[in-house]
Motif scaffolding. Structure first.
Motif, PDB file in Angstrom:
ATOM      1  N   VAL A 244       0.831  -1.266   0.074  1.00  0.00           N
ATOM      2  CA  VAL A 244       0.017   0.220  -0.028  1.00  0.00           C
ATOM      3  C   VAL A 244       0.986   1.443  -0.014  1.00  0.00           C
ATOM      4  O   VAL A 244       1.831   1.328   0.674  1.00  0.00           O
ATOM      5  N   TYR A 245       0.551   2.094  -0.654  1.00  0.00           N
ATOM      6  CA  TYR A 245       1.328   3.535  -0.763  1.00  0.00           C
ATOM      7  C   TYR A 245       0.381   4.663  -1.123  1.00  0.00           C
ATOM      8  O   TYR A 245      -0.478   4.514  -1.927  1.00  0.00           O
ATOM      9  N   GLY A 246       0.499   5.549   0.009  1.00  0.00           N
ATOM     10  CA  GLY A 246      -0.744   6.635  -0.325  1.00  0.00           C
ATOM     11  C   GLY A 246      -1.485   6.618   1.288  1.00  0.00           C
ATOM     12  O   GLY A 246      -0.970   5.751   2.253  1.00  0.00           O
ATOM     13  N   ASN A 247      -2.728   7.266   1.039  1.00  0.00           N
ATOM     14  CA  ASN A 247      -3.339   7.506   2.490  1.00  0.00           C
ATOM     15  C   ASN A 247      -4.475   6.431   2.435  1.00  0.00           C
ATOM     16  O   ASN A 247      -4.835   5.733   1.248  1.00  0.00           O
ATOM     17  N   SER A 248      -5.246   6.320   3.437  1.00  0.00           N
ATOM     18  CA  SER A 248      -6.181   5.280   3.449  1.00  0.00           C
ATOM     19  C   SER A 248      -7.571   5.690   3.240  1.00  0.00           C
ATOM     20  O   SER A 248      -8.638   4.850   3.141  1.00  0.00           O
ATOM     21  N   CYS A 249      -7.721   6.641   2.701  1.00  0.00           N
ATOM     22  CA  CYS A 249      -9.327   7.308   2.405  1.00  0.00           C
ATOM     23  C   CYS A 249      -9.677   6.365   1.383  1.00  0.00           C
ATOM     24  O   CYS A 249     -11.264   6.287   1.386  1.00  0.00           O
ATOM     25  N   PHE A 250      -9.171   5.942   0.372  1.00  0.00           N
ATOM     26  CA  PHE A 250      -9.657   5.095  -0.528  1.00  0.00           C
ATOM     27  C   PHE A 250      -9.559   3.565  -0.330  1.00  0.00           C
ATOM     28  O   PHE A 250      -9.661   2.960  -1.728  1.00  0.00           O
ATOM     29  N   MET A 251      -9.164   2.969   0.701  1.00  0.00           N
ATOM     30  CA  MET A 251      -8.732   1.624   0.708  1.00  0.00           C
ATOM     31  C   MET A 251     -10.065   0.776   0.579  1.00  0.00           C
ATOM     32  O   MET A 251      -9.772  -0.426   0.068  1.00  0.00           O
ATOM     33  N   SER A 252     -11.088   1.108   0.981  1.00  0.00           N
ATOM     34  CA  SER A 252     -12.290   0.278   0.866  1.00  0.00           C
ATOM     35  C   SER A 252     -12.535   0.015  -0.832  1.00  0.00           C
ATOM     36  O   SER A 252     -12.973  -1.041  -1.279  1.00  0.00           O
ATOM     37  N   GLU A 253     -12.205   0.983  -1.564  1.00  0.00           N
ATOM     38  CA  GLU A 253     -12.460   0.796  -3.089  1.00  0.00           C
ATOM     39  C   GLU A 253     -11.301  -0.144  -3.537  1.00  0.00           C
ATOM     40  O   GLU A 253     -11.998  -0.976  -4.452  1.00  0.00           O
ATOM     41  N   HIS A 254     -10.268   0.177  -3.177  1.00  0.00           N
ATOM     42  CA  HIS A 254      -9.172  -0.632  -3.597  1.00  0.00           C
ATOM     43  C   HIS A 254      -9.357  -2.053  -3.324  1.00  0.00           C
ATOM     44  O   HIS A 254      -9.081  -3.106  -3.964  1.00  0.00           O
ATOM     45  N   LEU A 255      -9.836  -2.530  -2.020  1.00  0.00           N
ATOM     46  CA  LEU A 255     -10.148  -3.870  -1.448  1.00  0.00           C
ATOM     47  C   LEU A 255     -11.024  -4.554  -2.448  1.00  0.00           C
ATOM     48  O   LEU A 255     -10.952  -5.892  -2.885  1.00  0.00           O
ATOM     49  N   ILE A 256     -12.248  -3.796  -2.744  1.00  0.00           N
ATOM     50  CA  ILE A 256     -13.303  -4.557  -3.680  1.00  0.00           C
ATOM     51  C   ILE A 256     -12.489  -4.773  -4.974  1.00  0.00           C
ATOM     52  O   ILE A 256     -12.908  -5.737  -5.493  1.00  0.00           O
ATOM     53  N   ILE A 257     -11.886  -4.190  -5.514  1.00  0.00           N
ATOM     54  CA  ILE A 257     -11.390  -4.153  -6.849  1.00  0.00           C
ATOM     55  C   ILE A 257     -10.416  -5.389  -6.744  1.00  0.00           C
ATOM     56  O   ILE A 257     -10.496  -6.221  -7.462  1.00  0.00           O
ATOM     57  N   HIS A 258      -9.511  -5.497  -5.806  1.00  0.00           N
ATOM     58  CA  HIS A 258      -8.706  -6.710  -5.466  1.00  0.00           C
ATOM     59  C   HIS A 258      -9.328  -7.959  -5.445  1.00  0.00           C
ATOM     60  O   HIS A 258      -8.825  -8.882  -5.814  1.00  0.00           O
ATOM     61  N   LEU A 259     -10.434  -7.732  -4.490  1.00  0.00           N
ATOM     62  CA  LEU A 259     -10.953  -9.151  -4.178  1.00  0.00           C
ATOM     63  C   LEU A 259     -11.803  -9.622  -5.305  1.00  0.00           C
ATOM     64  O   LEU A 259     -11.766 -11.040  -5.464  1.00  0.00           O
ATOM     65  N   LYS A 260     -12.352  -8.699  -6.183  1.00  0.00           N
ATOM     66  CA  LYS A 260     -12.940  -9.281  -7.446  1.00  0.00           C
ATOM     67  C   LYS A 260     -12.146  -9.849  -8.322  1.00  0.00           C
ATOM     68  O   LYS A 260     -12.112 -10.730  -9.139  1.00  0.00           O
ATOM     69  N   ASN A 261     -10.601  -9.356  -8.349  1.00  0.00           N
ATOM     70  CA  ASN A 261      -9.786 -10.113  -9.112  1.00  0.00           C
ATOM     71  C   ASN A 261      -9.231 -11.481  -8.524  1.00  0.00           C
ATOM     72  O   ASN A 261      -8.990 -12.309  -9.386  1.00  0.00           O
ATOM     73  N   ILE A 262      -9.387 -11.616  -7.255  1.00  0.00           N
ATOM     74  CA  ILE A 262      -8.950 -12.706  -6.647  1.00  0.00           C
ATOM     75  C   ILE A 262      -9.825 -13.900  -6.897  1.00  0.00           C
ATOM     76  O   ILE A 262      -9.529 -15.411  -6.925  1.00  0.00           O
TER      77      ILE A 262
END
Length: 311
Positions: A244-262
Motif C-alpha cells: 500500500v502506498y498513500g493514504n487510507s481514504c480510498f482503501m475500501s474501493e481498492h479492496l473490492i477491486i482486488h477481491l473481485k480480481n482474486i
C-alpha cells in the motif's frame, strides 16, 4: 539427523537452473518461509522470464541450494529471491558461496546494486544492518488477515468504486512523471510490486504488470493511493500480498477491486498479507475489518528492503 560434513573430496558445482529442474529444486527444502513460499506456484514463469536467472549449488549430484535473481532498473539492480539451502548443509557457507558466485557473474555486466527483502526474524541480516553493512531503503509493517467468507457474496455487498480503478502501464508512467505524486506515494523512491522492489524508472513499468499482479490507483485531484497485489498459492493456501502506498481514504474501493480480481483464483479462505507504513497500520486495519477479515498472528511483523552497492 545430524548435519552433513563437507570434505575436500565432495564434488560441488553451480549451474543455471531450467524448468526441467523443478523437482530437484523443490527437494532442497520444504516449509520454506513459514509456509509462505511462492516458488512452487511461480517456478515456471519465474525461470522462463527473460530478466530472471536461477542458479543452484549441486553437491555430489544433489541440489543443496538455490537462488533466483531478477534484473530490474534497466539491468542496474539484481534482486535475489526465493533463496533456500538444504537444512542438513546449513552453516557450511554454501548459500553465501552461491550468492557470491551470482554477484561476481552479474558484476561483469551492467549490474551495480544487489537488493533483497528480509523480514524481522532474520537475525543475520538485522545484525548486518546494525553494523552498517547493508542499507535499509524501505521498511513496511506486515499484518496478516484471513477471510473465511465467500468472496463473491462479500464483493456483491460492497459499494461500487467511484474514484479508484485498475491501472495500466500508461497510468504508471503518468505517476512516475509527476514529482508531486512520487514524493507523496513513494518517499523512499521505490515501489514493491510482484514481490520485487523497483526504482521509479520508466523501464521498470512493463516488468511490474503480470498475470498474477494487479495494480489499483486512485486519482482524485492527483494520485492519492496505489496498491499492488500479487496472488500465489502455497502451503498456507491462497495468499494475496498487498503493498500500500498513500493514504487510507480510498482503501475500501481498492479492496473490492482486488477481491473481485482474486475470484479468478479462489472463492473463499483467503489470507491477506498487508504491507504498509507502521503509522498507517491501524487505519488500513480498520478498512480490512470492514470486508469481514480477521487479523491473525503472523510469523513476522515487518519486512525490509535492503540494498548494497556491488561496484
Amino acid at each position: 539427523m545430524t548435519d552433513q560434513v563437507m570434505t575436500d573430496s565432495d564434488r560441488r558445482e553451480v549451474r543455471r537452473v531450467t524448468e526441467a529442474d523443478y523437482d530437484d529444486v523443490m527437494s532442497i527444502r520444504s516449509s520454506v518461509y513459514d509456509g509462505y513460499d511462492y516458488l512452487p506456484f511461480q517456478f515456471k514463469s519465474l525461470i522462463n522470464h527473460p530478466d530472471n536467472e536461477g542458479y543452484a549449488t549441486i553437491l555430489n549430484g544433489q541440489f543443496v541450494a538455490f537462488c533466483i535473481i531478477s534484473k530490474v532498473d534497466g539491468g542496474e539492480t539484481m534482486v535475489t529471491r526465493a533463496g533456500r539451502v538444504n537444512k542438513q548443509f546449513e552453516g557450511h557457507g554454501i548459500f553465501k558461496a552461491l550468492t557470491s558466485f551470482i554477484k561476481q557473474r552479474q558484476c561483469n555486466g551492467t549490474v551495480c546494486y544487489h537488493a533483497f527483502i528480509a523480514d524481522d526474524t532474520n537475525q543475520v541480516i538485522l545484525d548486518a544492518i546494525s553494523r552498517g553493512e547493508l542499507a535499509v531503503l524501505m521498511r513496511k509493517n506486515t499484518d496478516f488477515y484471513k477471510i473465511e467468507h465467500n468472496l463473491r457474496a462479500l464483493t456483491e455487498k460492497m459499494d461500487t468504486p467511484k474514484y479508484s480503478r485498475i491501472m495500466c502501464p500508461a497510468d504508471m508512467e503518468n505517476v512516475f512523471q509527476s514529482n508531486e505524486a512520487c514524493v507523496h506515494l513513494f518517499p523512499e523512491t521505490r515501489i514493491m510490486c510482484n514481490l520485487i522492489p523497483y526504482r521509479l524508472k520508466k523501464s521498470n513499468i512493463p516488468l511490474m504488470f503480470s498475470d498474477l499482479t494487479l495494480i489499483v490507483g486512485t486519482n482524485d485531484s492527483g494520485w492519492q493511493l496505489i496498491t499492488c497485489g500479487t496472488y500465489y498459492k502455497c502451503e498456507k493456501g491462497h495468499v494475496y500480498d498487498l503493498y500500500v502506498y498513500g493514504n487510507s481514504c480510498f482503501m475500501s474501493e481498492h479492496l473490492i477491486i482486488h477481491l473481485k480480481n482474486i475470484l479468478k483464483y479462489c472463492h473463499n479462505r483467503l489470507e491477506f498479507l498487508l504491507h504498509c507504513n507502521e503509522n498507517q497500520a491501524q487505519e488500513f486495519g480498520t478498512e480490512m475489518k470492514k470486508c469481514q477479515s480477521i487479523k491473525v498472528h503472523g510469523p513476522w511483523k515487518s519486512d525490509y528492503l535492503v540494498e548494497n552497492k556491488l561496484k
